[in-house]
Design a protein around this motif. Structure first.
Motif, PDB file in Angstrom:
ATOM      1  N   PHE A  28     -88.019  33.487   4.334  1.00  0.00           N
ATOM      2  CA  PHE A  28     -87.010  33.933   3.850  1.00  0.00           C
ATOM      3  C   PHE A  28     -85.797  34.877   3.986  1.00  0.00           C
ATOM      4  O   PHE A  28     -84.655  34.870   4.658  1.00  0.00           O
ATOM      5  CB  PHE A  28     -87.252  34.822   1.772  1.00  0.00           C
ATOM      6  N   PHE A  29     -86.698  35.515   4.506  1.00  0.00           N
ATOM      7  CA  PHE A  29     -85.955  37.195   5.190  1.00  0.00           C
ATOM      8  C   PHE A  29     -85.330  36.193   6.481  1.00  0.00           C
ATOM      9  O   PHE A  29     -84.819  36.984   7.258  1.00  0.00           O
ATOM     10  CB  PHE A  29     -86.701  38.745   5.694  1.00  0.00           C
ATOM     11  N   GLU A  30     -86.951  35.402   7.384  1.00  0.00           N
ATOM     12  CA  GLU A  30     -86.261  35.242   8.569  1.00  0.00           C
ATOM     13  C   GLU A  30     -84.623  34.320   8.341  1.00  0.00           C
ATOM     14  O   GLU A  30     -84.038  34.257   9.354  1.00  0.00           O
ATOM     15  CB  GLU A  30     -87.245  33.914   9.262  1.00  0.00           C
ATOM     16  N   TYR A  35     -79.142  33.886   8.979  1.00  0.00           N
ATOM     17  CA  TYR A  35     -77.819  33.878   9.048  1.00  0.00           C
ATOM     18  C   TYR A  35     -76.762  35.028   9.196  1.00  0.00           C
ATOM     19  O   TYR A  35     -74.915  34.635   9.197  1.00  0.00           O
ATOM     20  CB  TYR A  35     -77.914  33.298   6.590  1.00  0.00           C
ATOM     21  N   CYS A  36     -77.090  36.554   8.985  1.00  0.00           N
ATOM     22  CA  CYS A  36     -76.745  37.106   8.765  1.00  0.00           C
ATOM     23  C   CYS A  36     -76.561  37.691  10.571  1.00  0.00           C
ATOM     24  O   CYS A  36     -75.209  38.260  11.363  1.00  0.00           O
ATOM     25  CB  CYS A  36     -77.120  38.332   8.585  1.00  0.00           C
ATOM     26  N   LYS A  43     -73.933  42.556  15.616  1.00  0.00           N
ATOM     27  CA  LYS A  43     -74.981  43.260  17.582  1.00  0.00           C
ATOM     28  C   LYS A  43     -76.006  42.992  16.945  1.00  0.00           C
ATOM     29  O   LYS A  43     -77.116  42.463  18.335  1.00  0.00           O
ATOM     30  CB  LYS A  43     -75.160  45.156  17.259  1.00  0.00           C
ATOM     31  N   GLN A  44     -77.364  43.131  15.628  1.00  0.00           N
ATOM     32  CA  GLN A  44     -78.419  42.891  15.463  1.00  0.00           C
ATOM     33  C   GLN A  44     -78.419  42.933  14.140  1.00  0.00           C
ATOM     34  O   GLN A  44     -77.516  44.230  13.462  1.00  0.00           O
ATOM     35  CB  GLN A  44     -79.002  44.606  16.797  1.00  0.00           C
ATOM     36  N   VAL A  45     -79.719  42.332  13.988  1.00  0.00           N
ATOM     37  CA  VAL A  45     -79.911  42.294  12.179  1.00  0.00           C
ATOM     38  C   VAL A  45     -81.808  42.459  12.139  1.00  0.00           C
ATOM     39  O   VAL A  45     -82.377  41.969  13.182  1.00  0.00           O
ATOM     40  CB  VAL A  45     -80.177  40.816  12.044  1.00  0.00           C
ATOM     41  N   THR A  46     -81.977  43.440  11.349  1.00  0.00           N
ATOM     42  CA  THR A  46     -82.893  43.550  11.039  1.00  0.00           C
ATOM     43  C   THR A  46     -84.011  43.439  10.008  1.00  0.00           C
ATOM     44  O   THR A  46     -83.216  44.369   9.226  1.00  0.00           O
ATOM     45  CB  THR A  46     -84.006  45.119  11.874  1.00  0.00           C
ATOM     46  N   LEU A  55     -81.140  45.572   8.092  1.00  0.00           N
ATOM     47  CA  LEU A  55     -80.597  46.291   8.304  1.00  0.00           C
ATOM     48  C   LEU A  55     -79.233  45.411   9.451  1.00  0.00           C
ATOM     49  O   LEU A  55     -80.220  44.816  10.368  1.00  0.00           O
ATOM     50  CB  LEU A  55     -80.933  47.621   8.877  1.00  0.00           C
ATOM     51  N   LEU A  56     -77.841  45.762   9.117  1.00  0.00           N
ATOM     52  CA  LEU A  56     -76.897  44.681  10.498  1.00  0.00           C
ATOM     53  C   LEU A  56     -76.380  46.164  10.831  1.00  0.00           C
ATOM     54  O   LEU A  56     -75.867  47.123  10.783  1.00  0.00           O
ATOM     55  CB  LEU A  56     -76.298  44.173   9.244  1.00  0.00           C
TER      56      LEU A  56
END
Length: 166
Positions: A28-30, A35-36, A43-46, A55-56
């Motif tokens: 789900f988080f992958e 998506y984000c 710049k980065q999605v964690t 965290l975006l």
């Protein structure tokens, strides 16, 4: 089915949101991370599957536009009332779900203002703590605990009265 999600922290360049019900669901988080990451300006999605948070970090995108794009995810429901986000200057904070540190901070702030009011401004929590640390340190010295407890307590007392750097 839509999953309840909450934006829990917003500052310029950062947005953190949680999907508590999907904790421990790496696929789900992958998918959410992909998506984000597709948004312009991100710049980065964690994603953290243990906490259920994402965290975006973003740059060249309007904050409100990014929030709307996040809220448009077909599997997320940001309408739940789990968290009420309140604006405090540039920073948004979650008010319904306070951390233990936030609760402790609020309690100490309340105690500090009560002490100041009760003593007509002559005492505050910092002063009481300073006096307490000095007294406890002196007691430790009389019991021979110079190198451990006494020095630590004196150090804490000095830290309380030392001027803060701007």
């Amino acid at each position: 089915m839509k999953w309840s999600a909450q934006i829990i922290h917003i500052t310029p360049g950062r947005i953190r949101f949680k999907v508590p019900a999907k904790r421990y669901d790496p696929s789900f988080f992958e998918d959410l991370q992909v998506y984000c990451s597709s948004f312009d300006g991100v710049k980065q999605v964690t994603a953290n599957v243990l906490t259920g948070s994402v965290l975006l970090l973003y740059g060249e995108i309007e904050q409100d536009t990014l929030i709307e794009r996040i809220k448009n995810h077909p599997l997320l429901d940001f309408e739940s009332k789990d968290y009420q986000i309140e604006k405090s200057g540039e920073v948004f904070t979650a008010t319904d779900q306070q951390t233990a540190a936030q609760k402790a901070s609020n309690t100490f702030a309340s105690l500090d203002s009560t002490l100041k009011e009760f003593s007509n401004g002559s005492l505050d929590l910092r002063s009481i703590l300073f006096i307490s640390f000095v007294m406890f340190a002196a007691r430790q010295l009389t019991q021979g605990a110079v190198f451990g407890n006494a020095i630590s307590l004196f150090w804490y007392a000095i830290e309380l009265i030392r001027p803060k750097k701007p």
